[in-house]
Design a protein around this motif. Structure first.
Motif, PDB file in Angstrom:
ATOM      1  N   ALA A 160       0.845  -1.195   0.000  1.00 11.56           N
ATOM      2  CA  ALA A 160       0.000   0.000   0.000  1.00 11.56           C
ATOM      3  C   ALA A 160       0.879   1.243   0.000  1.00 11.56           C
ATOM      4  N   SER A 161       0.227   2.393  -0.126  1.00 10.32           N
ATOM      5  CA  SER A 161       0.833   3.729  -0.142  1.00 10.32           C
ATOM      6  C   SER A 161       1.406   4.034  -1.522  1.00 10.32           C
ATOM      7  N   MET A 162       2.076   5.173  -1.642  1.00 17.58           N
ATOM      8  CA  MET A 162       2.700   5.575  -2.896  1.00 17.58           C
ATOM      9  C   MET A 162       4.218   5.647  -2.739  1.00 17.58           C
ATOM     10  N   PHE A 163       4.761   4.834  -1.820  1.00 12.39           N
ATOM     11  CA  PHE A 163       6.180   4.905  -1.505  1.00 12.39           C
ATOM     12  C   PHE A 163       6.856   3.541  -1.509  1.00 12.39           C
ATOM     13  N   LEU A 164       8.148   3.568  -1.812  1.00 12.54           N
ATOM     14  CA  LEU A 164       9.045   2.442  -1.538  1.00 12.54           C
ATOM     15  C   LEU A 164      10.045   2.931  -0.495  1.00 12.54           C
ATOM     16  N   TRP A 165      10.255   2.119   0.523  1.00 14.96           N
ATOM     17  CA  TRP A 165      11.186   2.447   1.608  1.00 14.96           C
ATOM     18  C   TRP A 165      12.332   1.447   1.511  1.00 14.96           C
ATOM     19  N   LEU A 166      13.514   1.936   1.110  1.00 17.00           N
ATOM     20  CA  LEU A 166      14.591   1.033   0.725  1.00 17.00           C
ATOM     21  C   LEU A 166      15.846   1.250   1.551  1.00 17.00           C
ATOM     22  N   PRO A 167      16.494   0.153   1.977  1.00 12.01           N
ATOM     23  CA  PRO A 167      17.804   0.283   2.610  1.00 12.01           C
ATOM     24  C   PRO A 167      18.830   0.687   1.563  1.00 12.01           C
ATOM     25  N   LEU A 168      19.865   1.379   1.986  1.00  8.61           N
ATOM     26  CA  LEU A 168      20.911   1.761   1.037  1.00  8.61           C
ATOM     27  C   LEU A 168      21.592   0.516   0.480  1.00  8.61           C
ATOM     28  N   PRO A 169      21.972   0.531  -0.799  1.00  5.81           N
ATOM     29  CA  PRO A 169      22.792  -0.569  -1.318  1.00  5.81           C
ATOM     30  C   PRO A 169      24.042  -0.738  -0.457  1.00  5.81           C
ATOM     31  N   LYS A 170      24.467  -1.967  -0.256  1.00  2.40           N
ATOM     32  CA  LYS A 170      25.548  -2.262   0.700  1.00  2.40           C
ATOM     33  C   LYS A 170      26.810  -1.457   0.448  1.00  2.40           C
ATOM     34  N   THR A 171      27.164  -1.244  -0.815  1.00  9.73           N
ATOM     35  CA  THR A 171      28.411  -0.528  -1.118  1.00  9.73           C
ATOM     36  C   THR A 171      28.347   0.952  -0.748  1.00  9.73           C
ATOM     37  N   TYR A 172      27.159   1.440  -0.436  1.00  7.28           N
ATOM     38  CA  TYR A 172      27.005   2.857  -0.063  1.00  7.28           C
ATOM     39  C   TYR A 172      26.537   3.032   1.378  1.00  7.28           C
ATOM     40  N   ALA A 173      26.311   1.941   2.080  1.00  8.87           N
ATOM     41  CA  ALA A 173      25.712   2.024   3.411  1.00  8.87           C
ATOM     42  C   ALA A 173      26.535   2.882   4.375  1.00  8.87           C
ATOM     43  N   HIS A 174      27.864   2.870   4.221  1.00  6.86           N
ATOM     44  CA  HIS A 174      28.722   3.560   5.184  1.00  6.86           C
ATOM     45  C   HIS A 174      28.702   5.076   5.049  1.00  6.86           C
ATOM     46  N   ILE A 175      28.196   5.605   3.929  1.00  4.03           N
ATOM     47  CA  ILE A 175      28.242   7.061   3.747  1.00  4.03           C
ATOM     48  C   ILE A 175      26.964   7.752   4.240  1.00  4.03           C
ATOM     49  N   GLY A 176      25.929   6.986   4.544  1.00  3.70           N
ATOM     50  CA  GLY A 176      24.685   7.574   5.037  1.00  3.70           C
ATOM     51  C   GLY A 176      23.736   7.958   3.913  1.00  3.70           C
ATOM     52  N   CYS A 177      22.482   8.106   4.281  1.00  4.76           N
ATOM     53  CA  CYS A 177      21.444   8.279   3.255  1.00  4.76           C
ATOM     54  C   CYS A 177      21.471   9.649   2.583  1.00  4.76           C
ATOM     55  N   LEU A 178      21.896  10.691   3.293  1.00  2.51           N
ATOM     56  CA  LEU A 178      21.942  12.010   2.666  1.00  2.51           C
ATOM     57  C   LEU A 178      23.006  12.054   1.572  1.00  2.51           C
ATOM     58  N   VAL A 198      16.718   9.852   6.797  1.00  2.00           N
ATOM     59  CA  VAL A 198      16.963  10.540   8.069  1.00  2.00           C
ATOM     60  C   VAL A 198      16.091  11.782   8.196  1.00  2.00           C
ATOM     61  N   GLY A 199      15.546  12.262   7.080  1.00  2.00           N
ATOM     62  CA  GLY A 199      14.647  13.402   7.125  1.00  2.00           C
ATOM     63  C   GLY A 199      13.354  13.106   7.854  1.00  2.00           C
ATOM     64  N   PHE A 200      13.064  11.816   8.064  1.00  2.00           N
ATOM     65  CA  PHE A 200      11.847  11.410   8.771  1.00  2.00           C
ATOM     66  C   PHE A 200      12.137  11.009  10.214  1.00  2.00           C
ATOM     67  N   GLY A 201      13.349  11.260  10.662  1.00  2.00           N
ATOM     68  CA  GLY A 201      13.737  10.928  12.028  1.00  2.00           C
ATOM     69  C   GLY A 201      15.035  10.144  12.033  1.00  2.00           C
ATOM     70  N   PRO A 202      15.756  10.140  13.159  1.00  2.00           N
ATOM     71  CA  PRO A 202      17.050   9.437  13.234  1.00  2.00           C
ATOM     72  C   PRO A 202      16.960   7.969  12.850  1.00  2.00           C
ATOM     73  N   GLY A 203      15.834   7.320  13.133  1.00  2.00           N
ATOM     74  CA  GLY A 203      15.684   5.914  12.791  1.00  2.00           C
ATOM     75  C   GLY A 203      15.612   5.651  11.301  1.00  2.00           C
ATOM     76  N   GLY A 204      15.452   6.704  10.509  1.00  2.00           N
ATOM     77  CA  GLY A 204      15.398   6.540   9.059  1.00  2.00           C
ATOM     78  C   GLY A 204      16.750   6.501   8.397  1.00  2.00           C
ATOM     79  N   GLU A 205      17.814   6.728   9.160  1.00  2.00           N
ATOM     80  CA  GLU A 205      19.161   6.650   8.585  1.00  2.00           C
ATOM     81  C   GLU A 205      19.381   5.267   7.980  1.00  2.00           C
ATOM     82  N   GLY A 206      20.097   5.252   6.857  1.00  2.00           N
ATOM     83  CA  GLY A 206      20.350   3.994   6.170  1.00  2.00           C
ATOM     84  C   GLY A 206      19.281   3.627   5.167  1.00  2.00           C
ATOM     85  N   HIS A 207      18.300   4.516   4.962  1.00  2.00           N
ATOM     86  CA  HIS A 207      17.211   4.262   4.022  1.00  2.00           C
ATOM     87  C   HIS A 207      16.943   5.492   3.157  1.00  2.00           C
ATOM     88  N   VAL A 208      16.267   5.261   2.050  1.00  2.00           N
ATOM     89  CA  VAL A 208      15.712   6.345   1.252  1.00  2.00           C
ATOM     90  C   VAL A 208      14.249   6.030   0.963  1.00  2.00           C
TER      91      VAL A 208
END
Length: 385
Positions: free
Chosen positions: A302-320, A338-348
């Protein structure tokens, strides 16, 4: 003169600003940016709704102040919607108030029912809906020095696209009744579902109206985001409180918009069915393409979004930083988690608000981006900064 404003200081940094600045610069330099950043519907509202708005505008009386609680015809239309969609009976006069979008309703409700030192529990990312959710909720309630006023929940969820069933809401109502707190439910995405199981309303739970209010919106269901019209429904005392505070703050949504919104709710619903199919097709194209590109994708129901973890090769640089790289190398804009809260780090978060042809182009761009040397891309970005 004090310009160190208390509430402004408490607002978190706007992390989207850097991505937005890069997006504007790229467009100024001639780049065709495929923008998945904001959940801003790209479809037009139903033709008969636009026609009703146009027709109503011709009446000189409609340009006066409106009612802050909303016209009776619109509140009656919302009650009819809840009856046919959820089997929930609502009194248009005491259990429904029209809001200027759901955001205004939530904000003013919080203002209406709280006092100095009061707090709310807001479910944020990471968003779990299993038994650990209830364990954490009880722990917070047991350890709070001051009992929270209300719990705020949002399913289908923005940004994570998580969904829940009626049993989830039954536990929420049981716990909140036990602890004597209200529930504020945000149901803005309830008509964008893809698996044949319509998301439930918390008001379907027996006794929920004793403690709960639910917020819905015309924004996503009828592609009327800019019209700013929504609803709060449920507990009479909470609705009365919101109605009273709104009477001091606004004169309601422009009357022709309310009349047109009633036409949307009362009229044929084939538009909603087609819209749902459109978003499902977009979801499938994007999810399948990203999976093929090697991205770890959980396909949302449902919704109009995909919530995705960063690809592994980029995980160390953070989502921003990853979002900035994606914009620079793939001409694709996404929202840093991370724009949706600290727990959102590592995702887009990716909003499927571009047509299927541009989604396919975005997939090709992303696939090329992910096939390149990640460390080289990161070094180049660091040198520029």
């Amino acid at each position: 003169m004090n310009d160190d404003f208390y509430r402004i200081k408490r607002l978190p940094p706007y992390v989207f600003a850097e991505v937005n600045k890069m997006k504007a610069t790229a467009r100024a330099n001639g780049h065709d940016i495929i923008d998945f950043g904001m959940g801003n519907p790209d479809s037009s509202p139903p033709p008969h709704v636009i026609e009703k708005l146009r027709e109503t505008l011709k009446d000189p009386k409609v340009h006066r102040y409106s009612l802050s609680r909303g016209i009776h015809g619109l509140r009656k239309a919302q009650a009819a919607y809840y009856q046919r969609r959820f089997g929930v009976e609502l009194d248009p006069d005491t259990e429904i108030v029209v809001t200027i979008g759901s955001k205004e309703g939530l904000a003013n409700m919080a203002e209406a029912i709280s006092g100095p030192g009061d707090c709310f529990i807001v479910v944020s990312v990471p968003n779990r809906t299993d038994e650990s959710f209830f364990t954490s909720l009880k722990k917070v309630l047991d350890s709070s020095q001051r009992k929270p006023v209300a719990l705020v929940v949002n399913y289908p969820c923005n940004p994570t696209a998580a969904t829940v069933d009626l049993a989830f809401y039954e536990q929420v109502v049981d716990i909140c009744r036990h602890y004597g707190i209200y529930v504020l439910s945000d149901l803005a995405y309830c008509e964008l579902y893809f698996d044949g199981n319509p998301p439930p309303s918390i008001l379907q739970v027996k006794g929920a109206k004793d403690i709960a209010v639910e917020f819905t919106s015309m924004s996503k269901t009828y592609s009327m985001a800019g019209w700013r019209i929504g609803y709060a429904v449920g507990n009479k005392k909470l609705i009365a409180a919101l109605t009273k505070i709104k009477s001091y703050l606004d004169y309601g949504t422009f009357l022709p918009v309310q009349v047109a919104a009633a036409a949307a709710l009362n009229g044929p619903q084939d538009y909603v069915t087609k819209l749902r199919a459109m978003y499902k097709e977009r979801r499938d194209i994007l999810a399948e393409g990203l999976i093929d590109a090697g991205w770890d994708v959980t396909v949302p129901n449902a919704s109009m979004f995909l919530w995705l973890p960063l690809p592994k090769t980029y995980a160390h640089i953070g989502c921003l930083e990853f979002s900035k790289l994606l914009l620079k190398h793939a001409d694709v804009a996404v929202a840093p988690g991370v724009g949706f809260g600290p727990g959102g780090e590592g995702h887009v978060r990716i909003a499927i608000v571009e047509n299927k042809h541009r989604i396919r182009q975005a997939v090709r761009n992303i696939k090329q981006f992910l096939s390149e040397d990640a460390e080289k891309q990161i070094r180049e970005m660091e040198q520029v900064e």
